[in-house]
Write a protein that holds these residues in place. Sequence first.
Motif, PDB file in Angstrom:
ATOM      1  N   MET A 165       9.168   3.505 -11.706  1.00 32.21           N
ATOM      2  CA  MET A 165       8.029   4.422 -11.366  1.00 32.21           C
ATOM      3  C   MET A 165       7.522   4.837 -12.894  1.00 32.21           C
ATOM      4  O   MET A 165       7.988   5.539 -13.853  1.00 32.21           O
ATOM      5  N   ARG A 166       6.082   4.652 -12.981  1.00 31.33           N
ATOM      6  CA  ARG A 166       5.491   5.075 -14.386  1.00 31.33           C
ATOM      7  C   ARG A 166       4.720   6.306 -13.991  1.00 31.33           C
ATOM      8  O   ARG A 166       4.207   6.889 -12.987  1.00 31.33           O
ATOM      9  N   THR A 167       4.750   7.413 -15.098  1.00 24.64           N
ATOM     10  CA  THR A 167       3.974   8.636 -14.731  1.00 24.64           C
ATOM     11  C   THR A 167       3.252   8.765 -16.016  1.00 24.64           C
ATOM     12  O   THR A 167       3.545   8.243 -17.192  1.00 24.64           O
ATOM     13  N   VAL A 168       2.225   9.230 -15.851  1.00 20.69           N
ATOM     14  CA  VAL A 168       1.119   9.534 -16.615  1.00 20.69           C
ATOM     15  C   VAL A 168       0.981  10.920 -17.102  1.00 20.69           C
ATOM     16  O   VAL A 168       0.907  11.863 -16.092  1.00 20.69           O
ATOM     17  N   ASP A 169       0.804  11.609 -18.162  1.00 17.27           N
ATOM     18  CA  ASP A 169       0.678  12.799 -18.700  1.00 17.27           C
ATOM     19  C   ASP A 169      -0.886  13.100 -18.866  1.00 17.27           C
ATOM     20  O   ASP A 169      -1.145  12.535 -19.850  1.00 17.27           O
ATOM     21  N   PHE A 170      -1.388  13.972 -18.160  1.00 19.70           N
ATOM     22  CA  PHE A 170      -2.571  14.252 -18.151  1.00 19.70           C
ATOM     23  C   PHE A 170      -3.061  15.815 -19.120  1.00 19.70           C
ATOM     24  O   PHE A 170      -4.220  15.727 -19.236  1.00 19.70           O
ATOM     25  N   THR A 171      -1.778  16.106 -19.659  1.00 14.88           N
ATOM     26  CA  THR A 171      -1.945  17.380 -20.568  1.00 14.88           C
ATOM     27  C   THR A 171      -3.150  17.292 -21.792  1.00 14.88           C
ATOM     28  O   THR A 171      -3.962  18.066 -21.950  1.00 14.88           O
ATOM     29  N   PRO A 172      -3.248  16.179 -22.513  1.00 20.15           N
ATOM     30  CA  PRO A 172      -4.038  16.089 -23.425  1.00 20.15           C
ATOM     31  C   PRO A 172      -5.722  16.340 -23.070  1.00 20.15           C
ATOM     32  O   PRO A 172      -6.671  16.451 -23.515  1.00 20.15           O
ATOM     33  N   LEU A 173      -5.641  15.575 -21.646  1.00 14.82           N
ATOM     34  CA  LEU A 173      -7.137  15.501 -20.866  1.00 14.82           C
ATOM     35  C   LEU A 173      -7.388  16.970 -20.695  1.00 14.82           C
ATOM     36  O   LEU A 173      -8.650  17.342 -20.929  1.00 14.82           O
ATOM     37  N   TYR A 174      -6.533  17.620 -20.276  1.00 18.30           N
ATOM     38  CA  TYR A 174      -6.706  19.200 -19.863  1.00 18.30           C
ATOM     39  C   TYR A 174      -6.980  19.823 -21.043  1.00 18.30           C
ATOM     40  O   TYR A 174      -7.893  20.957 -21.079  1.00 18.30           O
ATOM     41  N   ARG A 175      -6.536  19.730 -22.179  1.00 16.34           N
ATOM     42  CA  ARG A 175      -6.953  20.458 -23.232  1.00 16.34           C
ATOM     43  C   ARG A 175      -8.123  20.234 -23.929  1.00 16.34           C
ATOM     44  O   ARG A 175      -8.833  21.084 -24.642  1.00 16.34           O
ATOM     45  N   SER A 176      -8.819  18.960 -23.736  1.00 16.68           N
ATOM     46  CA  SER A 176     -10.023  18.556 -24.585  1.00 16.68           C
ATOM     47  C   SER A 176     -11.320  18.099 -23.628  1.00 16.68           C
ATOM     48  O   SER A 176     -12.270  18.247 -24.109  1.00 16.68           O
ATOM     49  N   ALA A 177     -11.293  18.402 -22.253  1.00 18.13           N
ATOM     50  CA  ALA A 177     -12.166  18.138 -21.290  1.00 18.13           C
ATOM     51  C   ALA A 177     -12.086  19.317 -20.269  1.00 18.13           C
ATOM     52  O   ALA A 177     -11.106  19.598 -19.942  1.00 18.13           O
ATOM     53  N   VAL A 178     -13.436  19.719 -20.168  1.00 18.59           N
ATOM     54  CA  VAL A 178     -13.531  20.602 -19.162  1.00 18.59           C
ATOM     55  C   VAL A 178     -14.130  20.180 -17.739  1.00 18.59           C
ATOM     56  O   VAL A 178     -15.174  19.229 -18.056  1.00 18.59           O
ATOM     57  N   GLY A 179     -13.614  20.325 -16.640  1.00 17.37           N
ATOM     58  CA  GLY A 179     -14.052  20.102 -15.361  1.00 17.37           C
ATOM     59  C   GLY A 179     -13.619  18.648 -15.034  1.00 17.37           C
ATOM     60  O   GLY A 179     -14.012  18.103 -13.747  1.00 17.37           O
ATOM     61  N   PHE A 180     -12.808  17.986 -15.821  1.00  9.95           N
ATOM     62  CA  PHE A 180     -12.237  16.483 -15.136  1.00  9.95           C
ATOM     63  C   PHE A 180     -10.956  16.911 -14.484  1.00  9.95           C
ATOM     64  O   PHE A 180     -10.083  15.875 -14.443  1.00  9.95           O
ATOM     65  N   ASP A 181     -10.508  18.099 -14.312  1.00  8.96           N
ATOM     66  CA  ASP A 181      -9.088  18.228 -13.673  1.00  8.96           C
ATOM     67  C   ASP A 181      -8.994  17.643 -12.448  1.00  8.96           C
ATOM     68  O   ASP A 181      -8.066  17.002 -11.780  1.00  8.96           O
ATOM     69  N   ARG A 182     -10.173  17.646 -11.367  1.00  9.52           N
ATOM     70  CA  ARG A 182     -10.369  16.612  -9.933  1.00  9.52           C
ATOM     71  C   ARG A 182     -10.126  15.360 -10.506  1.00  9.52           C
ATOM     72  O   ARG A 182      -9.280  14.660  -9.770  1.00  9.52           O
ATOM     73  N   LEU A 183     -10.590  14.665 -11.461  1.00 11.31           N
ATOM     74  CA  LEU A 183     -10.323  13.320 -11.984  1.00 11.31           C
ATOM     75  C   LEU A 183      -8.755  13.354 -11.899  1.00 11.31           C
ATOM     76  O   LEU A 183      -8.237  12.182 -11.553  1.00 11.31           O
ATOM     77  N   ALA A 184      -8.324  13.889 -12.754  1.00 14.75           N
ATOM     78  CA  ALA A 184      -6.779  13.774 -13.047  1.00 14.75           C
ATOM     79  C   ALA A 184      -5.982  13.788 -11.886  1.00 14.75           C
ATOM     80  O   ALA A 184      -5.103  13.283 -11.582  1.00 14.75           O
ATOM     81  N   GLY A 185      -6.391  14.785 -10.871  1.00 10.47           N
ATOM     82  CA  GLY A 185      -5.745  14.824  -9.663  1.00 10.47           C
ATOM     83  C   GLY A 185      -6.013  13.837  -8.830  1.00 10.47           C
ATOM     84  O   GLY A 185      -4.822  13.067  -8.006  1.00 10.47           O
ATOM     85  N   LEU A 241      -6.241  10.740  -9.875  1.00 11.35           N
ATOM     86  CA  LEU A 241      -5.642   9.554 -10.529  1.00 11.35           C
ATOM     87  C   LEU A 241      -4.039   9.799  -9.992  1.00 11.35           C
ATOM     88  O   LEU A 241      -3.399   8.811  -9.736  1.00 11.35           O
ATOM     89  N   GLU A 242      -3.747  11.097 -10.027  1.00 11.34           N
ATOM     90  CA  GLU A 242      -2.083  11.282  -9.664  1.00 11.34           C
ATOM     91  C   GLU A 242      -2.005  10.970  -8.415  1.00 11.34           C
ATOM     92  O   GLU A 242      -1.048  10.299  -7.850  1.00 11.34           O
ATOM     93  N   SER A 243      -2.851  11.347  -7.488  1.00 12.80           N
ATOM     94  CA  SER A 243      -2.693  11.049  -6.128  1.00 12.80           C
ATOM     95  C   SER A 243      -2.829   9.634  -5.502  1.00 12.80           C
ATOM     96  O   SER A 243      -1.957   9.049  -4.870  1.00 12.80           O
TER      97      SER A 243
END
Length: 156
Positions: free
Chosen positions: A1-21, A23-25
């Motif tokens: 199973m692959r996992t993707v770490d979206f932490t860099p996205l959270y640090r540099s982009a504002v308002g994209f937390d729903r997109l990361a969610g 992708l995780e879903s």
Amino acid sequence: MRTVDFTPLYRSAVGFDRLAGLLESAARTSQENGWPPYNIETTGENAYRIEVAVAGFKPDELTLEVKETLLTVTGRKTANDDGAEQRTYLHRGLAERDFERRFQLADYVVVKGADLVNGLLSIELNRELPEALKPRRIDIGTGKALIEGKKVKAVA
């Protein structure tokens, strides 16, 4: 199973937390079983159709529910009590088990209706943008000002 770490996205982009969610879903739901099979198709510029193969289910055994942007299709099979007659199967290949299938809808996508024909549940969807989000033409002024109902040349 692959996992993707979206932490860099959270640090540099504002308002994209729903997109990361989302992708995780999507990564989690791809691990689910593939039953019941389904198709998603586009039927127009802003129209879509989801077809779910639900052979053996009656309309009263199916439930469609939309909560915010999540469409859930649920099938609960009622007991097959045909009187005192008990069935003895030599081979049972039709899956008559309960299921729950979820579809993440984009913003402004609404369910227009659903039909059950020949074992296929067809769900019609439309994207309906609010008037405020649709493109509109903005008139350009000429720079003339009105003072007490009289037109006056604009002072530069």
